[in-house]
Design a protein around this motif. Structure first.
Motif, PDB file in Angstrom:
ATOM      1  N   LEU A   1       1.188   7.842   3.598  1.00 47.00           N
ATOM      2  CA  LEU A   1       2.453   7.392   3.001  1.00 47.00           C
ATOM      3  C   LEU A   1       2.656   7.987   1.616  1.00 47.00           C
ATOM      4  O   LEU A   1       3.581   7.604   0.913  1.00 47.00           O
ATOM      5  N   GLU A   2       1.797   8.904   1.224  1.00 43.61           N
ATOM      6  CA  GLU A   2       1.846   9.428  -0.137  1.00 43.61           C
ATOM      7  C   GLU A   2       3.097  10.260  -0.412  1.00 43.61           C
ATOM      8  O   GLU A   2       3.477  10.415  -1.563  1.00 43.61           O
ATOM      9  N   ASP A   3       3.744  10.759   0.637  1.00 40.09           N
ATOM     10  CA  ASP A   3       4.948  11.563   0.420  1.00 40.09           C
ATOM     11  C   ASP A   3       6.139  11.036   1.224  1.00 40.09           C
ATOM     12  O   ASP A   3       7.047  11.777   1.561  1.00 40.09           O
ATOM     13  N   GLY A   4       6.124   9.759   1.550  1.00 37.90           N
ATOM     14  CA  GLY A   4       7.233   9.186   2.306  1.00 37.90           C
ATOM     15  C   GLY A   4       7.024   7.708   2.551  1.00 37.90           C
ATOM     16  O   GLY A   4       5.994   7.140   2.198  1.00 37.90           O
ATOM     17  N   TYR A   5       8.008   7.105   3.192  1.00 38.52           N
ATOM     18  CA  TYR A   5       7.973   5.674   3.463  1.00 38.52           C
ATOM     19  C   TYR A   5       7.493   5.396   4.884  1.00 38.52           C
ATOM     20  O   TYR A   5       7.591   6.241   5.766  1.00 38.52           O
ATOM     21  N   PHE A   6       7.010   4.192   5.099  1.00 39.32           N
ATOM     22  CA  PHE A   6       6.484   3.772   6.405  1.00 39.32           C
ATOM     23  C   PHE A   6       7.480   4.062   7.525  1.00 39.32           C
ATOM     24  O   PHE A   6       7.135   4.690   8.520  1.00 39.32           O
ATOM     25  N   ARG A   7       8.704   3.603   7.369  1.00 38.58           N
ATOM     26  CA  ARG A   7       9.690   3.775   8.449  1.00 38.58           C
ATOM     27  C   ARG A   7       9.885   5.240   8.797  1.00 38.58           C
ATOM     28  O   ARG A   7       9.944   5.611   9.961  1.00 38.58           O
ATOM     29  N   ASN A   8      10.012   6.092   7.785  1.00 39.26           N
ATOM     30  CA  ASN A   8      10.226   7.525   8.027  1.00 39.26           C
ATOM     31  C   ASN A   8       9.055   8.131   8.790  1.00 39.26           C
ATOM     32  O   ASN A   8       9.238   8.983   9.651  1.00 39.26           O
ATOM     33  N   LYS A   9       7.840   7.707   8.469  1.00 39.55           N
ATOM     34  CA  LYS A   9       6.645   8.287   9.072  1.00 39.55           C
ATOM     35  C   LYS A   9       6.465   7.871  10.531  1.00 39.55           C
ATOM     36  O   LYS A   9       5.934   8.636  11.322  1.00 39.55           O
ATOM     37  N   PHE A  10       6.872   6.663  10.895  1.00 45.72           N
ATOM     38  CA  PHE A  10       6.594   6.140  12.233  1.00 45.72           C
ATOM     39  C   PHE A  10       7.803   6.125  13.160  1.00 45.72           C
ATOM     40  O   PHE A  10       7.651   5.817  14.340  1.00 45.72           O
ATOM     41  N   GLU A  11       8.986   6.467  12.670  1.00 44.04           N
ATOM     42  CA  GLU A  11      10.176   6.417  13.520  1.00 44.04           C
ATOM     43  C   GLU A  11      10.015   7.234  14.796  1.00 44.04           C
ATOM     44  O   GLU A  11      10.412   6.811  15.868  1.00 44.04           O
ATOM     45  N   ASN A  12       9.411   8.420  14.704  1.00 47.97           N
ATOM     46  CA  ASN A  12       9.248   9.271  15.882  1.00 47.97           C
ATOM     47  C   ASN A  12       8.187   8.742  16.840  1.00 47.97           C
ATOM     48  O   ASN A  12       8.229   9.041  18.034  1.00 47.97           O
ATOM     49  N   ASP A  13       7.226   7.973  16.344  1.00 43.69           N
ATOM     50  CA  ASP A  13       6.164   7.419  17.196  1.00 43.69           C
ATOM     51  C   ASP A  13       6.648   6.233  18.026  1.00 43.69           C
ATOM     52  O   ASP A  13       6.140   5.997  19.124  1.00 43.69           O
TER      53      ASP A  13
ATOM     54  N   GLY B   1       0.825  -1.199   0.000  1.00 42.95           N
ATOM     55  CA  GLY B   1       0.000   0.000   0.000  1.00 42.95           C
ATOM     56  C   GLY B   1       0.855   1.243   0.000  1.00 42.95           C
ATOM     57  O   GLY B   1       1.968   1.243   0.499  1.00 42.95           O
ATOM     58  N   THR B   2       0.318   2.300  -0.571  1.00 40.22           N
ATOM     59  CA  THR B   2       1.098   3.527  -0.671  1.00 40.22           C
ATOM     60  C   THR B   2       0.345   4.754  -0.189  1.00 40.22           C
ATOM     61  O   THR B   2       0.799   5.867  -0.363  1.00 40.22           O
ATOM     62  N   LYS B   3      -0.817   4.564   0.430  1.00 37.76           N
ATOM     63  CA  LYS B   3      -1.595   5.727   0.855  1.00 37.76           C
ATOM     64  C   LYS B   3      -1.614   5.932   2.367  1.00 37.76           C
ATOM     65  O   LYS B   3      -1.398   7.030   2.839  1.00 37.76           O
ATOM     66  N   ARG B   4      -1.910   4.901   3.151  1.00 38.69           N
ATOM     67  CA  ARG B   4      -2.078   5.051   4.588  1.00 38.69           C
ATOM     68  C   ARG B   4      -1.417   3.889   5.342  1.00 38.69           C
ATOM     69  O   ARG B   4      -1.319   2.787   4.827  1.00 38.69           O
ATOM     70  N   ALA B   5      -1.022   4.187   6.572  1.00 38.23           N
ATOM     71  CA  ALA B   5      -0.503   3.154   7.461  1.00 38.23           C
ATOM     72  C   ALA B   5      -0.872   3.531   8.884  1.00 38.23           C
ATOM     73  O   ALA B   5      -1.000   4.712   9.211  1.00 38.23           O
ATOM     74  N   GLY B   6      -1.067   2.517   9.712  1.00 29.73           N
ATOM     75  CA  GLY B   6      -1.408   2.781  11.104  1.00 29.73           C
ATOM     76  C   GLY B   6      -0.911   1.693  12.022  1.00 29.73           C
ATOM     77  O   GLY B   6      -0.722   0.543  11.610  1.00 29.73           O
ATOM     78  N   LEU B   7      -0.691   2.077  13.273  1.00 31.70           N
ATOM     79  CA  LEU B   7      -0.274   1.170  14.323  1.00 31.70           C
ATOM     80  C   LEU B   7      -1.156   1.417  15.541  1.00 31.70           C
ATOM     81  O   LEU B   7      -1.519   2.565  15.821  1.00 31.70           O
ATOM     82  N   ALA B   8      -1.495   0.362  16.269  1.00 31.69           N
ATOM     83  CA  ALA B   8      -2.229   0.488  17.529  1.00 31.69           C
ATOM     84  C   ALA B   8      -1.661  -0.522  18.523  1.00 31.69           C
ATOM     85  O   ALA B   8      -1.335  -1.650  18.144  1.00 31.69           O
ATOM     86  N   PHE B   9      -1.556  -0.086  19.769  1.00 31.53           N
ATOM     87  CA  PHE B   9      -1.004  -0.930  20.826  1.00 31.53           C
ATOM     88  C   PHE B   9      -1.857  -0.809  22.083  1.00 31.53           C
ATOM     89  O   PHE B   9      -2.532   0.192  22.293  1.00 31.53           O
ATOM     90  N   TYR B  10      -1.763  -1.849  22.915  1.00 30.92           N
ATOM     91  CA  TYR B  10      -2.367  -1.771  24.236  1.00 30.92           C
ATOM     92  C   TYR B  10      -1.305  -2.084  25.274  1.00 30.92           C
ATOM     93  O   TYR B  10      -0.585  -3.082  25.167  1.00 30.92           O
ATOM     94  N   SER B  11      -1.248  -1.236  26.277  1.00 23.76           N
ATOM     95  CA  SER B  11      -0.379  -1.421  27.431  1.00 23.76           C
ATOM     96  C   SER B  11      -1.233  -1.234  28.679  1.00 23.76           C
ATOM     97  O   SER B  11      -1.984  -0.268  28.770  1.00 23.76           O
ATOM     98  N   PRO B  12      -1.130  -2.148  29.667  1.00 26.64           N
ATOM     99  CA  PRO B  12      -1.919  -1.969  30.893  1.00 26.64           C
ATOM    100  C   PRO B  12      -1.627  -0.646  31.606  1.00 26.64           C
ATOM    101  O   PRO B  12      -2.507  -0.070  32.224  1.00 26.64           O
TER     102      PRO B  12
END
Length: 185
Positions: A50-62, A28-39
């Motif tokens: 993701l239209e103007d960058g790669y997955f890794r670049n977009k989520f590295e700061n998160d 996919g080249t449009k959207r990406a998402g992550l979700a987590f649960y921590s107690p």
């Protein structure tokens, strides 16, 4: 096209989900998402274009802010996801890989029941949000997922995380695969 990845672990699984989802970034080249649960923190989520960058670049700061031993990630060419839901089933996150031929029909039916859609995808309804509404019509996750498969025309595979579990549901006709793996821990 879309792809998803999920993990439940005795320890933090953020990097496993990050790299597992990144592996699907060719789907996919449009959207990406992550979700987590921590107690300690509860549910956390991030969605990026993701239209103007790669997955890794977009989520590295998160990644450094995420914590959790349960998580899902998704790459999609259509909708922003995972969707976060609070319902009688509890709080959960859901990600899908789907193609729903009767989306408009189901949306009209839900709107006639006074349901509200809040997520948009490319100016139209978000199919993952519709799937989540069909899930919560059930008395539990199993009956909710069966409701999805009985009502949609097309295909849908999904990953759901709750506060204590990950649920994987493969398209009832087997159009999209789900592979379950296991490693130590």
């Amino acid at each position: 096209m879309s792809g998803f990845f999920g993990c439940i672990s005795k320890n933090d699984c953020v990097l496993d989900v990050f790299y597992g989802t990144d592996y699907h970034s060719h789907l996919g080249t449009k959207r990406a998402g992550l979700a987590f649960y921590s107690p300690q923190i509860g549910f956390q989520r991030a969605i990026h274009s993701l239209e103007d960058g790669y997955f890794r670049n977009k989520f590295e700061n998160d990644i450094s802010a995420f914590k959790g031993n349960i998580g899902i990630g998704v790459i999609s060419d259509t909708e922003a996801q995972p969707i976060m839901v609070t319902s009688h089933l509890g709080r959960f996150a859901v990600a899908t890989v789907s193609k729903i031929a009767n989306l408009d029909e189901l949306a009209s039916e839900l709107l006639n029941k006074h349901r509200t859609f809040t997520e948009l995808s490319q100016g139209s309804l978000n199919p993952t949000e519709l799937i989540s509404m069909l899930i919560v019509e059930g008395s539990n996750f199993k009956s909710g997922i069966e409701n999805v498969y009985n009502r949609i025309k097309g295909s849908c595979s999904m990953l759901i995380i709750t506060q204590s579990s990950i649920i994987a549901a493969r398209d009832k006709l087997g159009r999209t695969p789900i592979i379950i793996g296991k490693k130590q821990g």
